[in-house]
Structures are given as structure tokens and as C-alpha cells.
Write a protein that holds these residues in place. Structure first.
Motif, PDB file in Angstrom:
ATOM      1  N   HIS A   1       4.496 -16.700  -5.832  1.00  0.00           N
ATOM      2  CA  HIS A   1       4.849 -15.730  -4.781  1.00  0.00           C
ATOM      3  C   HIS A   1       4.487 -14.301  -5.175  1.00  0.00           C
ATOM      4  O   HIS A   1       5.067 -13.339  -4.667  1.00  0.00           O
ATOM      5  CB  HIS A   1       6.340 -15.819  -4.466  1.00  0.00           C
ATOM      6  N   GLN A   2       3.492 -14.165  -6.061  1.00  0.00           N
ATOM      7  CA  GLN A   2       3.156 -12.834  -6.558  1.00  0.00           C
ATOM      8  C   GLN A   2       2.607 -11.919  -5.471  1.00  0.00           C
ATOM      9  O   GLN A   2       2.601 -10.711  -5.611  1.00  0.00           O
ATOM     10  CB  GLN A   2       2.148 -12.941  -7.707  1.00  0.00           C
ATOM     11  N   HIS A   3       2.146 -12.511  -4.328  1.00  0.00           N
ATOM     12  CA  HIS A   3       1.546 -11.685  -3.283  1.00  0.00           C
ATOM     13  C   HIS A   3       2.596 -11.005  -2.408  1.00  0.00           C
ATOM     14  O   HIS A   3       2.255 -10.177  -1.562  1.00  0.00           O
ATOM     15  CB  HIS A   3       0.652 -12.550  -2.399  1.00  0.00           C
TER      16      HIS A   3
ATOM     17  N   LEU B   1       7.141  -5.749  -1.992  1.00  0.00           N
ATOM     18  CA  LEU B   1       8.506  -5.444  -2.437  1.00  0.00           C
ATOM     19  C   LEU B   1       9.490  -5.503  -1.281  1.00  0.00           C
ATOM     20  O   LEU B   1      10.622  -5.964  -1.439  1.00  0.00           O
ATOM     21  CB  LEU B   1       8.538  -4.066  -3.099  1.00  0.00           C
ATOM     22  N   THR B   2       9.053  -5.034  -0.119  1.00  0.00           N
ATOM     23  CA  THR B   2       9.953  -5.088   1.040  1.00  0.00           C
ATOM     24  C   THR B   2      10.246  -6.533   1.442  1.00  0.00           C
ATOM     25  O   THR B   2      11.358  -6.854   1.884  1.00  0.00           O
ATOM     26  CB  THR B   2       9.336  -4.339   2.231  1.00  0.00           C
ATOM     27  N   ASP B   3       9.247  -7.424   1.274  1.00  0.00           N
ATOM     28  CA  ASP B   3       9.482  -8.835   1.592  1.00  0.00           C
ATOM     29  C   ASP B   3      10.525  -9.424   0.643  1.00  0.00           C
ATOM     30  O   ASP B   3      11.419 -10.176   1.062  1.00  0.00           O
ATOM     31  CB  ASP B   3       8.180  -9.630   1.478  1.00  0.00           C
TER      32      ASP B   3
ATOM     33  N   HIS C   1      12.836  -7.850  -0.941  1.00  0.00           N
ATOM     34  CA  HIS C   1      14.129  -7.258  -0.609  1.00  0.00           C
ATOM     35  C   HIS C   1      14.742  -7.965   0.603  1.00  0.00           C
ATOM     36  O   HIS C   1      15.940  -8.271   0.609  1.00  0.00           O
ATOM     37  CB  HIS C   1      13.959  -5.766  -0.339  1.00  0.00           C
ATOM     38  N   ASN C   2      13.919  -8.238   1.595  1.00  0.00           N
ATOM     39  CA  ASN C   2      14.431  -8.886   2.808  1.00  0.00           C
ATOM     40  C   ASN C   2      14.886 -10.318   2.551  1.00  0.00           C
ATOM     41  O   ASN C   2      15.733 -10.847   3.264  1.00  0.00           O
ATOM     42  CB  ASN C   2      13.365  -8.881   3.903  1.00  0.00           C
ATOM     43  N   LEU C   3      14.311 -10.961   1.540  1.00  0.00           N
ATOM     44  CA  LEU C   3      14.615 -12.366   1.262  1.00  0.00           C
ATOM     45  C   LEU C   3      15.777 -12.550   0.291  1.00  0.00           C
ATOM     46  O   LEU C   3      16.227 -13.666   0.074  1.00  0.00           O
ATOM     47  CB  LEU C   3      13.364 -13.064   0.699  1.00  0.00           C
ATOM     48  N   THR C   4      16.252 -11.479  -0.288  1.00  0.00           N
ATOM     49  CA  THR C   4      17.329 -11.592  -1.267  1.00  0.00           C
ATOM     50  C   THR C   4      18.597 -10.962  -0.725  1.00  0.00           C
ATOM     51  O   THR C   4      18.559  -9.974   0.011  1.00  0.00           O
ATOM     52  CB  THR C   4      16.955 -10.877  -2.578  1.00  0.00           C
ATOM     53  N   PRO C   5      19.761 -11.552  -1.091  1.00  0.00           N
ATOM     54  CA  PRO C   5      21.028 -10.994  -0.581  1.00  0.00           C
ATOM     55  C   PRO C   5      21.469  -9.734  -1.321  1.00  0.00           C
ATOM     56  O   PRO C   5      22.372  -9.039  -0.871  1.00  0.00           O
ATOM     57  CB  PRO C   5      22.015 -12.135  -0.823  1.00  0.00           C
TER      58      PRO C   5
END
Length: 495
Positions: free
Chosen positions: A2-4, A7-9, A11-15
Motif C-alpha cells: 500500500h505504499q502508493h 497521507l490523506t488516504d 489518515h482517512n482509513l485509520t481511526p
């Protein structure tokens, strides 16, 4: 894996509220090896491996040395390996060309290989097809001879066979010819949506003149400009639409009001047979003569007249018939304003192919419910929609009652994947995406849409037409590179 991700992605995927709690940066400053050895005399580094990557779709790293070392990194969801290898090959080819002749302009170095250039310029534009040198009236009159008793046009309660439509058009054509209509002259037609409008357009081209469609709904200032610019020898109109024409247009042209009782009586006295090379046709009508002039807004917003020859539009119509194959049982909906170029094939394609035209009445042509009713009752098999109108039509519950619609043709705007799929599901026939400017006889590329497609391209060129994507220096760009579309071939407008 998932290196691609950006950073915003992440952040959105983590609680977590905080994206990082620790960051370590090692900055590798370029220094002499001897200096590193002196400073690091108490430390030794025995082995190191590194992998770095970014989330960018494509990255190029240039590392200097005795020769340049180039490294391309790419995201496999955005590019495949052959595509990136092609980019790398082009880049190396350009660098070699620069090294071989440093004084040339970089813009003059071909970005395409010889194989790419041959494919783009010739293989993909191999559209040569023999088309007879003919005209709109010739094609129509040949169809009249084949199917005189078949239904040709219906609208507003009037139904005419091919023989009846031809006779009415001939009477009007003789009247117009007697008053100056002929080759390389223009006749303005300002009539409401009706069978009379169809008769008028046929009559004008039968005289050899080009027709200039005037939409009565246009603002008076625009109509006045079009009439001044076209300078027609005649204006064909109706009582209702004549009132909407500017009183002062600075045009020295007589007006024929089709539904005036005196005019009707004069037309009834005319000979209904086809015009021949006599006093009505002193010169032979040639494919190079102007068939119609349609005004577009142009890049400046000022209406510009586009003169299209018979050769250009007959190439377009004969290709269309070969591609989509109208049959005698087909019904083509005519709902586009005569001042818009799509109307040209709506008017003439069915009449040169032996099908029937269904004219939508004024107001009806913009009402989804009324259109659905007309399509059902007249058993329309072929219709055109600009995508914005198609979206409104498909939202109406009656749209599904029109299925199956044999051919749905879209142009004029970009067709989205979602709308394409909705049309395929709702109407159950074929969906075709066409593209082209008024300056090239309506359409120059075509594409049959498929449910599995995740894009809606404009497609490939039609008969005797070439399309090129060029850069600012008018050189072909490689596949996948943006440029401007250039059009060449038989359908270009005059001038």
C-alpha cells in the motif's frame, strides 16, 4: 503493498486522530568519502539495502555518474509496464537526439518512433472509401423512384409518401428557382417544426441553392445578423414565424409565406415533376456546390456561417447508412432545431435510405413525456439526444416504455459512463457516441458503446476522414499524450 497511498488516504482509513507520533529523517548530504571515513572512524557500516517509492503515479529519478542512470517508478494501478517502457524509450530517444545535435530545438525532435508515426498517421486513418459524386436531391429522387408509395414523413397530423413529398418539394422548388434560387445562392428558411419545414429544405436543395436555417426562437438581433451576413435571395417562412423576423434586416430579399392562401394557390399551379436541366436548372448541380449554411457561435461568440458542400454531407449520410443500416420499417425522430447541425442527418438520412421521418412538434421536442409518447405511438426506432437532454429524458418514468429503441445516437456533449449505462439498461438498444464540429459535416468520429466499457471515447474516424492529435508544433503526439484534435478529409466545410 500500500505504499502508493497518499497521507490523506491513510489518515482517512485509520481511526487515530493523530497520523504520526514519531518521525525520523536522515539527510544524506553529498560529501567526500574521505571526510566520511574521518568522521566515522569509530563506526562501521557493514551492509545496507534500501527501497524507496512514492505515491505518485509515475516518477523519474536521474542519477548522475559517468553516464546518466534513469529509473522510472510507477503505480501499476495507473500504468502497465509496456506503457512505462514506451515512455522510457521515447525519453532516451530524445536525449540521444539532443546529445547528437545540441543546437536543435527540443520541440523539433519527434517524440514518436517511426513505427508510432506510421500507425498514427496512416494505419489508424486508413478510412478511404469510394463514394459516388452525388448531391442531396439526387439521392432523394433516386429513393423516390424506388419506393414512391412508402411513408416518407409524418408530423402534426400530416403524412406524406415519398411521391407526395417529392411533388410538394418540386412545386416549391420551381417557384423558388423562378425567383432567383440556384447554385451558389442562399435561401433562408424560417419555419416552425412541421412537414412544411421538411418540404422547404428539400425544395431549396432541389434548386441548387444552399439553405440557411433560421430558428424563429432565436433573439431578433441574432436573426438579423444571420440574414445580413448570408444575404439570401429569398426568405421562406410561415405566417406565425414571419412575425418573429426583424422588420428591418438590411436584406434585399423577398419573402414567401408558405401558409398564406395566395402562396398556396401559386404553388398548386406549379409542375410537380423533378427539375431538369432547363430554364429551372441552367447549370448542373455539382457535389462541390453548397448544400447548406449553418451558423455557429464561433470562438468569439459572434455567429459564423459554415458552408457545407453536397460532397461533404453525402459522404456523411452514406457512411451513416452503411454503419447503421436504416430499413424501410425504421422511423427516425426529427426533434433537433434546424439551426443545429445534427438536424441535417435527421432530415436527410431517412429520406435517402427509404425510412420514414417523424417530426416532433414545437414544444413536444423538449418535453420528455411528450417525446416518449411520440416514440411509442409512431414506433420510432432511431433518435438523437444530447447527453444533458438524454439525462432528463431517462429520469422520466415513461422513458422505459420506449424500449427497445434500436439506435440511440448521442453527440454535442461528453457522454458519461453512468449515462451510457443507464441508456443501455432503460432503452435496450444500441447506444452510439459520435463527435464532430459543424465545420466537418456534423460528425467525424463514432463509437458503439458497450456495457463493459469504463470509458466513452469519441471513437475512430468515419469514411474518407482523418483525425490527428498534434502538439503545438503540429507534430503527432504519442499515444496517451494530450494534444489538440485536427481534422482532415472529405467532410470539411468550404473555406
Amino acid at each position: 503493498a500500500h505504499q502508493h497511498l497518499k497521507l490523506t488516504d491513510i489518515h482517512n482509513l485509520t481511526p487515530a486522530n493523530e497520523l504520526f507520533d514519531t518521525v525520523v529523517v536522515f539527510e544524506n548530504y553529498p560529501v567526500e568519502d574521505s571526510a566520511v571515513e574521518q568522521e566515522a572512524s569509530t563506526l562501521s557500516l557493514t551492509h545496507a539495502e534500501a527501497r524507496d517509492a512514492t505515491h505518485y503515479p509515475l516518477s523519474l529519478m536521474v542519477m548522475p555518474g559517468t553516464g546518466l542512470h534513469l529509473r522510472f517508478d510507477y503505480r501499476p494501478d495507473a500504468f502497465d509496464r509496456p506503457h512505462v517502457e514506451g515512455i522510457a524509450d521515447r525519453f532516451v530517444r530524445i536525449l540521444k537526439a539532443v546529445a547528437a545535435s545540441a543546437r536543435q530545438f527540443v520541440r523539433d525532435i519527434p517524440s514518436c518512433s517511426e513505427d508510432e508515426r506510421e500507425r498514427i498517421l496512416n494505419a489508424w486513418n486508413n478510412t478511404t472509401h469510394e463514394v459516388p459524386g452525388t448531391t442531396l436531391p439526387d439521392l432523394f429522387e433516386q429513393q423516390v423512384a424506388r419506393t414512391p408509395d412508402a411513408l416518407a414523413v409524418t408530423g402534426g397530423g400530416t403524412r406524406l409518401t415519398y411521391a407526395e413529398l417529392n411533388a410538394r418539394a418540386n412545386r416549391l422548388a420551381r417557384y423558388l428557382a423562378d425567383r432567383g434560387a440556384g447554385q451558389e445562392r442562399l435561401v433562408a428558411v424560417a419555419a416552425s417544426r412541421s412537414v412544411d419545414l421538411v418540404v422547404a429544405l428539400l425544395a431549396v436543395v432541389k434548386t441548387g441553392a444552399g439553405y440557411v436555417p433560421i430558428d424563429p426562437e432565436y433573439p431578433g438581433e441574432r436573426i438579423a445578423h444571420m440574414l445580413r451576413d448570408a444575404d439570401p435571395v429569398l426568405i421562406v417562412t410561415q405566417a406565425e414565424t414571419a412575425e418573429k423576423l426583424p422588420a428591418e434586416t438590411a436584406v434585399d430579399a423577398s419573402r414567401l409565406v408558405l401558409d398564406d392562401p395566395v402562396s398556396r394557390a401559386l404553388l398548386e399551379d406549379q409542375d410537380p415533376s423533378n427539375l431538369s436541366l432547363d430554364e429551372h436548372r441552367p447549370n448542373r448541380l455539382l457535389p462541390q456546390h453548397t448544400a447548406y449554411v449553418i451558423y455557429t457561435s464561433g470562438s468569439t461568440g459572434r455567429p459564423k456561417g459554415v458552408a457545407v458542400s453536397h460532397a461533404a454531407i453525402t459522404n456523411r449520410l452514406l457512411w451513416m447508412q452503411d454503419e447503421y443500416g436504416l430499413e424501410p420499417t425504421d422511423r427516425v425522430l426529427q426533434k433537433t432545431s434546424s439551426a443545429f447541425d445534427v438536424s441535417v442527418w435527421e432530415f436527410f438520412w431517412p429520406l435517402v435510405a427509404g425510412a420514414a421521418m417523424v417530426v416532433a412538434a414545437r414544444g413536444e421536442h423538449k418535453d420528455p413525456a411528450a417525446l416518449a409518447g411520440l416514440i411509442r405511438t409512431e414506433e420510432v426506432t432511431t433518435a438523437h439526444f444530447v447527453p444533458s437532454m438524454l439525462g432528463a429524458f431517462l429520469q422520466h418514468p415513461d422513458a422505459a416504455t420506449c424500449a427497445p429503441l434500436k439506435n440511440l445516437i448521442c453527440s454535442g456533449e461528453a457522454l458519461s459512463v453512468e449515462l451510457k449505462n443507464q441508456a443501455l439498461r432503460t432503452l435496450g438498444g444500441s447506444v452510439h457516441n459520435l463527435y464532430g464540429p459543424t465545420e466537418a459535416a456534423v460528425d467525424v468520429t463514432f463509437w458503439e458503446c458497450r456495457a463493459a466499457d469504463d470509458t466513452v471515447p469519441i471513437g475512430r474516424p468515419v469514411w474518407n476522414t482523418r483525425v490527428y492529435v498534434l502538439d503545438a508544433g503540429l507534430s503527432p503526439v504519442p499515444v496517451g499524450v494530450a494534444g489538440e484534435l485536427y481534422i482532415a478529409g472529405a467532410q470539411l466545410a468550404r473555406g
